[in-house]
Design a protein around this motif. Structure first.
Motif, PDB file in Angstrom:
ATOM      1  N   SER A  62       0.852  -1.192   0.000  1.00  0.00           N
ATOM      2  CA  SER A  62       0.000   0.000   0.000  1.00  0.00           C
ATOM      3  C   SER A  62       0.886   1.239   0.000  1.00  0.00           C
ATOM      4  O   SER A  62       2.099   1.155   0.177  1.00  0.00           O
ATOM      5  N   GLY A  63       0.282   2.409  -0.212  1.00  0.00           N
ATOM      6  CA  GLY A  63       1.081   3.623  -0.257  1.00  0.00           C
ATOM      7  C   GLY A  63       0.293   4.825   0.186  1.00  0.00           C
ATOM      8  O   GLY A  63      -0.800   4.714   0.764  1.00  0.00           O
ATOM      9  N   ARG A  64       0.847   6.004  -0.105  1.00  0.00           N
ATOM     10  CA  ARG A  64       0.265   7.256   0.361  1.00  0.00           C
ATOM     11  C   ARG A  64      -1.183   7.410  -0.082  1.00  0.00           C
ATOM     12  O   ARG A  64      -2.047   7.794   0.714  1.00  0.00           O
ATOM     13  N   GLU A  65      -1.466   7.116  -1.353  1.00  0.00           N
ATOM     14  CA  GLU A  65      -2.794   7.354  -1.897  1.00  0.00           C
ATOM     15  C   GLU A  65      -3.848   6.524  -1.171  1.00  0.00           C
ATOM     16  O   GLU A  65      -4.922   7.026  -0.819  1.00  0.00           O
ATOM     17  N   GLU A  66      -3.541   5.254  -0.934  1.00  0.00           N
ATOM     18  CA  GLU A  66      -4.507   4.372  -0.292  1.00  0.00           C
ATOM     19  C   GLU A  66      -4.768   4.802   1.154  1.00  0.00           C
ATOM     20  O   GLU A  66      -5.919   4.830   1.607  1.00  0.00           O
TER      21      GLU A  66
END
Length: 421
Positions: A62-66
């Motif tokens: 996962s990352g910043r956007e999620e």
């Protein structure tokens, strides 16, 4: 496993945005579980104070956007509404940021001590909710150790500078003689306790402590010869207060404009100095419109705070050096995990070779060969098997001129140059 923190603080977001993204004690456990369930986040800690909201996560993909999308969804806000105010840090920068936060290097008040307790409480809450594991567990325990070293080895906490201290300093500027004043403190947490301590040290005439839990109010008030009341009694006692300092975890204001108007009438418009340290705010913003009221929020205290920071700047530089050193230490531990699997596989491969050759040697003994001959066979064959692949690869590296691989092999096997001649 990757690390990321996503958040906002007093530097990146105004008060009205910060208070819409707080996680009160009544919702934080549900939030932790929701974050872990609805995203690819495997471990999570949420730090939520009056000056910052930060999500610390260990994740696989996962990352910043999620995580940003989850944050907006959880609070019922559009992602584009909050995204401009957010920052994110990954891996090494995530570690550095947390160490700086816990050490008081990223606080509105440089070096303030309360933040370490808040970080510890956030981690404990996440642990109790079963949203931490090996990675965040190691990171936060490492953080607590570093923050303690910073406070022990530097003078960053020696000057009495805090939001509570700034509030009392401002009160002393408005009321030159605190011995004639009554202070109403709303809440019973660490910040209010600090404010009570500073007021008591400067000889305030009387302290009233209001809290949702009356027992906690009594406990705090008794330390300073004060008087305890419940939150519902505030309208009755507000007319007595010259100074009001409030810091609760209430999601809604506990002091409204109408209550303050009534108090002013009973006071015959003697001024009231009010400081609202809470996020979300405890005192309705409209109170600032009233005459004879001096209302300050945490953001308004910034100027007072800045005047008390000069003595901490040199200590902060020393603290940053300590932080950077320990960032490298933690990242070294994190990188070492990549080698654990390889070491396990290599040992398993060697053990299989050992078992195979041992079985052949035992069969030779059973067939009548002497123990000495069988042992020599075991040693010779096992040595050849263990050295075959590395020797082949080193020979090929020499043939192809891969000097970096040859240097790595020399480091790995600790080959004595004298023996290689």
């Amino acid at each position: 496993m990757a690390l990321i923190t996503l958040g906002l603080n007093h530097k990146t977001a105004p008060l009205d945005i910060r208070e819409r993204l707080t996680f009160g004690p009544d919702i934080i456990v549900a939030a932790l579980r929701s974050l872990s369930e609805k995203t690819a986040v495997e471990e999570a800690v949420i730090l939520s104070t009056c000056n910052r909201t930060e999500l610390y996560c260990a994740h696989t993909h996962s990352g910043r956007e999620e995580i940003c999308a989850w944050l907006g969804e959880f609070h019922g806000l559009e992602e584009e509404t909050i995204s401009p105010f957010l920052y994110s840090h990954t891996d090494q920068e995530c570690v550095r940021h947390l160490l700086k936060v816990a050490s008081g290097l990223d606080s509105m008040v440089l070096g303030e001590p309360q933040i370490l307790g808040q970080v510890k409480q956030s981690f404990q809450t996440a642990s109790d909710a079963s949203t931490t594991g090996k990675f965040l567990g190691k990171l936060f325990q490492h953080t607590f150790s570093v923050a303690k070293q910073v406070r022990t080895d530097t003078a960053i906490g020696h000057s009495p500078v805090s939001v509570a201290f700034a509030a009392v300093s401002l009160a002393r500027q408005i009321f030159s003689d605190l011995s004639q004043q009554t202070a109403l403190l709303i809440g019973a947490g660490e910040t209010i306790e600090l404010a009570a301590r500073h007021l008591h040290q400067h000889g305030v005439g009387r302290i009233i402590v209001a809290n949702r839990t009356l027992e906690k109010a009594h406990t705090l008030a008794n330390q300073f010869n004060g008087y305890a009341i419940s939150l519902t009694e505030i309208p009755t006692h507000l007319p007595e207060a010259d100074i009001v300092i409030s810091s609760t975890a209430s999601p809604l204001p506990v002091v409204g404009k109408g209550t303050v108007e009534s108090a002013l009438k009973k006071r015959k418009h003697q001024p009231i100095f009010m400081v609202d340290i809470a996020v979300p705010r405890d005192i309705e913003a409209e109170v600032s419109e009233l005459n004879d009221v001096y209302l300050y929020t945490v953001d308004d205290l910034q100027e007072v705070i800045q005047e008390n920071l000069r003595s901490r700047q040199e200590a902060a530089e020393q603290a940053v050096e300590i932080v950077d050193l320990h960032v490298d230490e933690f990242m070294g531990w994190l990188r070492s995990l990549d080698a654990v699997g390889m070491i396990q596989d290599y040992r398993k491969q060697a053990e299989l070779m050992r078992d195979e050759v041992l079985e052949r040697a035992l069969k030779q003994m059973q067939a009548g060969k002497s123990p000495e001959e069988s042992m020599r066979f075991l040693a010779h064959t096992l040595t050849n098997k263990l050295l075959h692949t590395p020797s082949t690869q080193i020979r090929q590296a020499g043939f192809e001129g891969q000097s970096d691989l040859l240097e790595a092999a020399n480091t790995l096997f600790q080959i004595n140059e004298n023996n290689s001649k």
